[in-house]
Design a protein around this motif. Structure first.
Motif, PDB file in Angstrom:
ATOM      1  N   HIS A 171      -2.115 -30.105 -18.741  1.00  0.00           N
ATOM      2  CA  HIS A 171      -1.339 -31.206 -18.149  1.00  0.00           C
ATOM      3  C   HIS A 171       0.106 -30.734 -17.943  1.00  0.00           C
ATOM      4  O   HIS A 171       0.507 -29.722 -18.521  1.00  0.00           O
ATOM      5  N   SER A 173       2.616 -32.269 -18.964  1.00  0.00           N
ATOM      6  CA  SER A 173       3.471 -32.757 -20.065  1.00  0.00           C
ATOM      7  C   SER A 173       4.250 -31.590 -20.673  1.00  0.00           C
ATOM      8  O   SER A 173       5.320 -31.791 -21.259  1.00  0.00           O
ATOM      9  N   ARG A 197      -8.504 -27.462 -16.389  1.00  0.00           N
ATOM     10  CA  ARG A 197      -9.338 -27.901 -17.513  1.00  0.00           C
ATOM     11  C   ARG A 197     -10.730 -27.333 -17.350  1.00  0.00           C
ATOM     12  O   ARG A 197     -11.253 -27.261 -16.234  1.00  0.00           O
ATOM     13  N   GLN A 211      -1.203 -32.860 -10.922  1.00  0.00           N
ATOM     14  CA  GLN A 211      -0.659 -34.041 -11.598  1.00  0.00           C
ATOM     15  C   GLN A 211       0.790 -34.267 -11.202  1.00  0.00           C
ATOM     16  O   GLN A 211       1.480 -33.335 -10.779  1.00  0.00           O
ATOM     17  N   GLU A 213       3.636 -35.999 -13.604  1.00  0.00           N
ATOM     18  CA  GLU A 213       3.945 -36.713 -14.837  1.00  0.00           C
ATOM     19  C   GLU A 213       5.424 -37.071 -14.820  1.00  0.00           C
ATOM     20  O   GLU A 213       6.227 -36.397 -14.160  1.00  0.00           O
ATOM     21  N   PHE A 253       0.790 -38.164 -27.788  1.00  0.00           N
ATOM     22  CA  PHE A 253       2.245 -38.026 -27.580  1.00  0.00           C
ATOM     23  C   PHE A 253       2.938 -39.338 -27.227  1.00  0.00           C
ATOM     24  O   PHE A 253       4.140 -39.356 -27.002  1.00  0.00           O
ATOM     25  N   GLY A 310       1.585 -40.225 -16.618  1.00  0.00           N
ATOM     26  CA  GLY A 310       0.997 -39.076 -15.924  1.00  0.00           C
ATOM     27  C   GLY A 310      -0.166 -39.523 -15.056  1.00  0.00           C
ATOM     28  O   GLY A 310      -0.948 -40.392 -15.446  1.00  0.00           O
TER      29      GLY A 310
HETATM   30  N1  PHE Z   1      -0.796 -36.010 -20.109  1.00  0.00           N
HETATM   31  C1  PHE Z   1      -1.752 -37.052 -19.905  1.00  0.00           C
HETATM   32  C2  PHE Z   1      -2.979 -36.463 -19.199  1.00  0.00           C
HETATM   33  O1  PHE Z   1      -2.917 -35.370 -18.742  1.00  0.00           O
HETATM   34  C3  PHE Z   1      -1.207 -38.170 -19.067  1.00  0.00           C
HETATM   35  C4  PHE Z   1      -0.092 -38.896 -19.749  1.00  0.00           C
HETATM   36  C5  PHE Z   1       1.206 -38.500 -19.578  1.00  0.00           C
HETATM   37  C6  PHE Z   1      -0.350 -40.002 -20.529  1.00  0.00           C
HETATM   38  C7  PHE Z   1       2.232 -39.170 -20.188  1.00  0.00           C
HETATM   39  C8  PHE Z   1       0.650 -40.683 -21.156  1.00  0.00           C
HETATM   40  C9  PHE Z   1       1.931 -40.249 -20.969  1.00  0.00           C
HETATM   41  O2  PHE Z   1      -3.989 -37.106 -19.116  1.00  0.00           O
END
Ligand code: PHE
Length: 344
Positions: A171, A173, A197, A211, A213, A253, A310
């Motif tokens: 992700h 993040s 993934r 993505q 985010e 998180f 995200g």
């Molecule tokens: N990182 C999560 C995902 O890849 C998405 C997400 C980001 C959820 C930020 C909450 C807050 O699925």
């Protein structure tokens, strides 16, 4: 020289004749058929011959005149053919072949649209590496050591061993972590990018996808701010009448966490096969950044709070254009891509 000899001489000279230019043919015409030409002279002399020879020579002279004329025509043709061969066989005045102009890929179009919406809300864009370490993808985001996402089955590892394994980010993040580490507060960023993934490829899943985010950290950021930001985004993306609903969820998180649905823009909430009769479509995950995550990046969680969200770009694009199979985005079939030519 008798008239007969003169006729034969002319015929012989015609056989040997070679020309290169139009002018040579014109010279020949003047020399033979012009006012003082050889054939013209023979016609003048014809008047003086004996009456009993007139029939025979008359025919011969006419035949000679025709032969000379045919020779001239043939020479014209051969010179023009030669010229034709030197001329290129294509016609420069013809209209050209239509060139197919490329269009923008639906994932790029959607990504740009998401980015421009959040830019209007004051977010800036942050990017980071696709090859990451365990700390930025999992550790700093409060994933416990035994979390299943860290499993080989979910993550592509490049260096699986050692204290900080190297892997392909699952992700973006990870970019949020990098932003929290280095940027001064308050922070308001979106992180678009490619993620990986270890999933079987199907109509609904792919091992590579995209993505966007987002992260907002400041003093006094509340869940109400998160809800408002997502609602404004949903209206910009899917239309003014769009509604959202939030369902409780879990991410390591964020706490609390939610999944967000938008009202189905196809049936306007009545229920159809796209929303599977529910009237709602899931678009993203979000929540308040867990204090552990803030502290891991050196931010005082007693002073600052924040929210994060995200979303998958493929999913947003699927909902926007009712694309039924995720694989279309990766196959680059021009018949599919052409559908988006006119979408800017
Ligand atoms: N990182 C999560 C995902 O890849 C998405 C997400 C980001 C959820 C930020 C909450 C807050 O699925």
């Amino acid at each position: 020289m008798t008239m007969n000899d003169r006729i034969n001489q002319i015929l012989a000279s015609l056989d040997e004749l070679q020309v290169q230019h139009e002018q040579d043919i014109e010279d020949l015409r003047v020399r033979m058929l012009g006012k003082k030409g050889e054939v013209t002279k023979l016609f003048e002399d014809f008047r003086t011959i004996l009456p009993e020879q007139k029939k025979e020579f008359g025919q011969k002279l006419n035949a000679l005149k025709n032969t000379v004329q045919e020779k001239i025509d043939a020479l014209h043709d051969s010179i023009n053919e030669g010229e034709d061969a030197a001329v290129p066989s294509f016609d420069l005045t013809k209209p050209g072949d239509k060139m197919d102009l490329g269009g923008r890929h639906p994932i790029s179009i959607t990504r740009e649209e998401i980015i421009s919406i959040f830019k209007k809300f004051g977010y800036s864009v942050a990017e980071g590496p696709e090859i990451e370490d365990d700390w930025h993808v999992f550790g700093a985001l409060n994933f416990p050591p035994e979390h299943p996402a860290r499993d080989m089955q979910d993550t592509f590892f490049i260096e699986p061993d050692g204290p900080d394994p190297v892997l392909l980010r699952t992700h973006t993040s990870s970019v949020q972590v990098r932003t929290m580490e280095k940027m001064d507060l308050p922070v308001r960023v979106i992180c678009p990018g490619r993620v990986f993934r270890n999933e079987a490829i199907s109509a609904r899943a792919h091992c590579i996808f995209h993505q966007v985010e987002g992260l907002y950290i400041d003093k006094n950021v509340s869940f109400a701010d998160l809800k408002q930001a997502i609602l404004l985004f949903a209206k910009e993306m899917f239309g003014e009448g769009t509604q959202i609903r939030m369902r409780p969820s879990y991410f390591p998180f964020t706490e609390p966490s939610a999944e967000v649905d938008v009202s189905c823009n196809i049936c306007k909430g009545k229920g159809c096969n796209i929303c599977k009769g529910t009237g709602w479509l899931e678009i993203l995950g979000c929540g308040m950044v867990d204090p552990n995550v803030l502290e891991a990046s050196g931010i005082d969680s007693k002073v600052y709070s924040g929210f994060a969200f995200g979303m998958g770009i493929e999913r947003i694009a699927m909902l926007k254009w009712q694309v039924k199979d995720l694989r279309h985005y990766f196959e680059n079939d021009v018949r599919f891509l052409k559908e988006f030519d006119t979408v800017i």
